[in-house]
Design an enzyme around this catalytic site. Structure first.
Site, PDB file in Angstrom:
ATOM      1  CG  ASN A  85      -1.874  -1.083   1.149  1.00 48.97           C
ATOM      2  OD1 ASN A  85      -2.316  -1.577   0.125  1.00 48.97           O
ATOM      3  ND2 ASN A  85      -2.005  -1.755   2.306  1.00 48.97           N
ATOM      4  CD  GLN A  90       3.351   3.267   3.245  1.00 52.00           C
ATOM      5  OE1 GLN A  90       3.495   3.814   2.097  1.00 52.00           O
ATOM      6  NE2 GLN A  90       4.600   2.814   3.740  1.00 52.00           N
ATOM      7  CG  HIS A  96       4.106  -2.891   5.511  1.00 48.79           C
ATOM      8  ND1 HIS A  96       4.207  -1.301   5.659  1.00 48.79           N
ATOM      9  CD2 HIS A  96       2.805  -2.997   5.774  1.00 48.79           C
ATOM     10  CE1 HIS A  96       3.019  -0.823   6.137  1.00 48.79           C
ATOM     11  NE2 HIS A  96       2.163  -1.661   5.985  1.00 48.79           N
ATOM     12  CG  HIS A  98      -0.292  -6.155   3.901  1.00 52.40           C
ATOM     13  ND1 HIS A  98      -0.816  -5.944   5.067  1.00 52.40           N
ATOM     14  CD2 HIS A  98       0.050  -4.870   3.671  1.00 52.40           C
ATOM     15  CE1 HIS A  98      -0.705  -4.841   5.459  1.00 52.40           C
ATOM     16  NE2 HIS A  98      -0.391  -4.127   4.659  1.00 52.40           N
TER      17      HIS A  98
END
Ligand SMILES: [Zn+2]
Length: 104
Positions: A85, A90, A96, A98
């Site tokens: 995202n 985000q 990061h 997912h």
């Protein structure tokens, strides 16, 4: 630096790590949206995909392969999603990915 993922990387904020090497750490989301919901995070603080650069190519590629390995480990190879995202979607300003699976 007041970054929750940097604190996880440094160990200041303890979590159960599913995997860790020199570049990457993997742990379960503390707010899982699916039966398997892992976060794959580079140790180096990259704020967002929006600011990722050529120097980040190697670690970002490694993250994708790590997601594949984690999908195998968690036995969700029949179907999973790898998502990143950015911008208003985000929530933590440290890039990061997912890994989600285990749902029907
Ligand atoms: Zn960070």
């Amino acid at each position: 630096m007041d970054c929750v993922f940097c604190k996880i990387v440094s160990g200041e904020l303890p979590v159960n790590k599913e995997f860790e090497d020199d570049d990457i750490v993997v742990f379960k989301s503390n707010r899982p949206e699916t039966p398997v919901h892992l976060l794959v995070v580079p140790k180096r603080h990259i704020e967002s995909l929006k600011v990722a650069e050529d120097d980040d190519v190697q670690v970002l590629g490694k993250i994708q392969l790590m997601a594949k390995r984690m999908a195998e480990k968690f036995e969700i190879v029949g179907g999973y999603k790898v998502m990143v995202n950015a911008g208003k979607f985000q929530e933590v300003p440290h890039i990061h990915y997912h890994l989600k699976g285990g749902m029907n």
